[in-house]
Design a protein around this motif. Structure first.
Motif, mmCIF file in Angstrom:
data_model
loop_
_atom_site.group_PDB
_atom_site.id
_atom_site.type_symbol
_atom_site.label_atom_id
_atom_site.label_comp_id
_atom_site.label_asym_id
_atom_site.label_seq_id
_atom_site.Cartn_x
_atom_site.Cartn_y
_atom_site.Cartn_z
ATOM 1 N N LEU A 194 0.826 -1.360 -0.044
ATOM 2 C CA LEU A 194 -0.147 -0.049 0.018
ATOM 3 C C LEU A 194 0.867 1.159 0.018
ATOM 4 O O LEU A 194 1.658 1.260 0.942
ATOM 5 N N VAL A 195 0.696 2.141 -0.850
ATOM 6 C CA VAL A 195 1.648 3.238 -1.210
ATOM 7 C C VAL A 195 0.664 4.614 -1.108
ATOM 8 O O VAL A 195 -0.142 4.767 -1.948
ATOM 9 N N PRO A 196 1.129 5.313 -0.046
ATOM 10 C CA PRO A 196 0.328 6.649 0.223
ATOM 11 C C PRO A 196 0.585 7.673 -0.796
ATOM 12 O O PRO A 196 1.748 7.627 -0.898
ATOM 13 N N VAL A 197 -0.318 8.054 -1.382
ATOM 14 C CA VAL A 197 0.117 9.531 -2.245
ATOM 15 C C VAL A 197 -0.426 10.753 -1.743
ATOM 16 O O VAL A 197 -1.279 10.811 -1.463
ATOM 17 N N LEU A 198 0.356 11.551 -1.305
ATOM 18 C CA LEU A 198 -0.181 12.728 -0.413
ATOM 19 C C LEU A 198 0.318 14.150 -1.069
ATOM 20 O O LEU A 198 1.152 14.155 -1.946
ATOM 21 N N GLY A 199 -0.433 15.130 -0.446
ATOM 22 C CA GLY A 199 -0.330 16.482 -1.035
ATOM 23 C C GLY A 199 -1.073 16.791 -2.347
ATOM 24 O O GLY A 199 -0.475 17.701 -2.921
ATOM 25 N N LEU A 200 -1.948 16.060 -2.720
ATOM 26 C CA LEU A 200 -2.870 16.362 -3.904
ATOM 27 C C LEU A 200 -3.685 17.595 -3.727
ATOM 28 O O LEU A 200 -3.657 18.164 -2.560
#
Length: 471
Positions: free
Chosen positions: A92-98
Motif C-alpha cells: 500500500l503506497v500513500p500518495v500525499l499532497g494532492l
C-alpha cells in the motif's frame, strides 16, 4: 597386466581427475539472474479522511519495492511517492499532497531484477475539501523549504509556503491546541473528549492518517497538552498534572487549596514508569507570586515545554513561576534554575526585565536556549536566544527578534530553531506566525490573523515529517 602397470594406470587416472577438478574450481559460473518483477494487480482509492491523499494498492511478485508516479490527468507524471517494500507480495503506497477536485493519473513502478516495470495507468478524481476546513494565505521573500504544521479548530493541519492546506486530519472533538510532529516521523495530539475530567491520552497519527498508538501518564495522572517527546525506542517524556489539597493559610491562601503541579514522567513503550520528577518534592509554593496563591484552586507551576539537553538531562519551562529548570534525569535533582524567584543566574546584556510567562523553550546546543518571552516586555512579546555558562551561572541574551507589528501573546506560543540560524515562532493568542532569518528579518508569515495557534513546526516532507528534527 602387471601390478606395476595397474598402478601406473590408476595414478594417471587420479592425475586426470585432479586436473579436471582444478579446472572446474577455476571456472567462472555465472549467477542465476533474479526474475523480473511482475505486477499482478493494482488499484487506487480515495482516502475518506483526507481528500488530498490517495491509497494505491498492488499485488506483485519478485519486486523489491514499489513506487507511485502521478500527475494531472492527461499530462506528465511529474510527482512521485516514495517507494514502499511489499510484504508477502502486497503493498500500500500513500500518495500525499494532492489538490482537491482534481483528476490525476497514477502509475505504479515495480523495482527488482532487470529493468523497472510500470503498471497500468490508474485514474482518480479527488474529493471536495470539508466546508469547515480553515483557509490561509502565507507569503514571504525567502521562506525555508517545506511545510508548516499546527492545530486549528477540529483539525491537525499541514500548509505549504503559500498557505494552501496540503494535509489534514479531523478529530471528533478537535486535537486540542497542540498538534505536533515527533522525530519518529509521526504526528501527536492530545484530543479533546468533551469531558474535562477525562484523563485523555495523547494519540499518535501516521502520515496516512491512521492512529497508531496512545501516550498516557503513569499512576493515573492527567496528561498536559503542552509538550511531549516521542523517542526512537518508543518510550516518551510526558507532562502530567497532579493535584493535592494543601493548607496555604500561612501564605495568605485557602486552608484547603487544590494545588496543581506539573509532574514529568519518562514512560517505556509498554507503559512502565522509568522516571518521575514532581515539583512537590523540589519546589516551594512560595515560588509562585502571592497574587496567584489565593483561591480554592491554585495553578502552581503550569509546565508548558520540555526538551532534552545535549548531556541527556531535561530542561523544562514552568510558566507560572517564570522559570526554566534543568533536571538530572538519573537522580531527579535540580541542576539549575533560570528566571523566577529562585533564579540562580546573572543575566547579562539585558535592559528589560528577564522573560516572563515564557513558552516554547528549546535547547539549540550546549548552553544555548531559545524561547518565546511572552510578557517580559510590556510593549511586545518577542523571541529570545540565550547563551548559558552553567559553571559560572551567567546567561547572556545573544539575540532577540520582534514581531512586526508588535503583538502581546498573553497565552501560548512556541519556537523552533531552523537551519542557517533561522527561527519559526507562533505567538499564541497574539494571532501571529512568523519566520525570521539569522539577522531577525521576517522571511515568511501567515497573513492576517490566523487565530490562536499554540505551536508551529516546519517539516521537509509529508511522507517523513520527522526528518530534520522538527523539535
Amino acid at each position: 597386466m602387471s601390478p606395476t602397470g595397474v598402478r601406473d594406470r590408476a595414478l594417471a587416472a587420479a592425475l586426470t581427475l585432479v586436473v579436471s577438478m582444478g579446472c572446474d574450481r577455476d571456472a567462472v559460473v555465472a549467477p542465476t539472474p533474479p526474475p523480473p518483477p511482475e505486477i499482478l494487480a493494482s488499484a487506487v482509492a480515495a482516502n475518506p479522511g483526507n481528500v488530498l491523499s490517495a491509497m494505491v494498492t498492488a499485488e506483485v511478485r519478485f519486486a523489491d519495492s514499489i513506487a507511485v508516479h502521478y500527475g494531472l490527468a492527461g499530462g506528465t507524471l511529474e510527482g512521485a511517492a516514495p517507494a514502499v517494500v511489499p510484504i508477502d507480495g502486497s503493498v500500500l503506497v500513500p500518495v500525499l499532497g494532492l489538490r482537491a477536485d482534481t483528476r490525476y493519473d497514477l502509475q505504479i513502478v515495480a523495482y527488482g531484477g532487470g529493468e523497472p516495470l510500470a503498471g497500468p495507468v490508474l485514474e482518480l478524481l479527488t474529493g471536495t475539501l470539508p466546508e469547515d476546513l480553515p483557509h490561509y494565505t502565507a507569503s514571504g521573500p525567502d521562506p525555508s523549504p517545506g511545510f508548516v504544521v499546527f492545530a486549528a479548530g477540529p483539525y491537525g493541519l499541514v500548509i505549504d509556503n503559500a498557505g494552501r492546506v496540503a494535509w489534514y486530519h479531523r478529530f471528533e472533538h478537535g486535537p486540542g491546541l497542540n498538534f505536533m510532529v515527533q522525530p519518529t516521523g509521526r504526528y501527536t495530539a492530545r484530543p479533546l473528549t468533551g469531558d474535562p475530567t477525562d484523563p485523555a491520552p495523547w494519540v499518535e497519527i501516521d502520515p496516512r492518517g491512521d492512529t497508531t498508538r496512545t501516550f498516557a501518564c503513569a499512576r493515573d495522572l492527567q496528561p498536559r497538552f503542552h509538550d511531549l517527546i516521542g523517542l526512537p525506542d518508543h518510550s516518551y517524556w510526558i507532562m502530567c498534572d497532579e493535584t493535592r489539597v494543601m493548607d496555604l493559610s500561612a501564605l495568605g491562601g485557602s486552608a484547603s487549596a487544590r494545588v496543581t503541579g506539573t509532574v514529568i514522567q519518562h514512560v517505556s513503550a509498554g507503559g512502565g514508569l522509568l522516571f518521575q520528577w514532581s515539583p512537590f518534592d523540589h519546589f516551594a509554593i512560595a515560588d509562585l507570586d502571592a497574587a496567584s496563591r489565593g483561591g480554592e484552586s491554585v495553578n502552581w507551576t503550569h509546565g508548558n515545554a520540555l526538551d532534552l539537553d545535549v548531556d541527556g538531562n531535561l530542561v523544562a519551562s514552568f510558566r507560572n513561576l517564570g522559570e526554566i529548570t534543568k533536571i538530572d534525569t538519573r537522580t531527579g535533582e535540580i541542576v539549575w534554575r533560570l528566571g523566577g524567584r529562585r533564579n540562580e543566574f546573572t543575566i547579562e546584556g539585558e535592559v528589560l526585565p528577564p522573560f516572563a510567562g515564557q513558552h516554547g523553550v528549546r535547547v539549540t546546543g550546549a548552553g544555548s536556549l531559545l524561547l518565546l518571552d511572552n510578557l517580559g516586555d510590556p510593549v511586545s512579546s518577542r523571541v529570545e536566544r540565550y547563551a548559558l555558562d552553567e559553571v559560572n551561572r551567567t546567561a547572556r541574551l545573544a539575540a532577540f527578534y520582534d514581531p512586526s507589528p508588535s503583538v502581546i501573546a498573553s497565552l501560548g506560543g512556541t519556537t523552533q530553531s531552523l537551519s542557517e540560524g533561522r527561527t519559526l515562532v507562533a505567538y499564541g493568542s497574539g494571532g501571529r506566525v512568523e519566520e525570521y532569518d539569522a539577522e531577525g528579518r521576517i522571511v515568511w508569515r501567515i497573513e492576517g490573523n490566523p487565530g490562536y495557534i499554540f505551536r508551529v513546526q516546519r517539516i521537509h516532507s509529508l511522507y517523513q515529517p520527522g526528518v530534520g528534527s522538527p523539535r
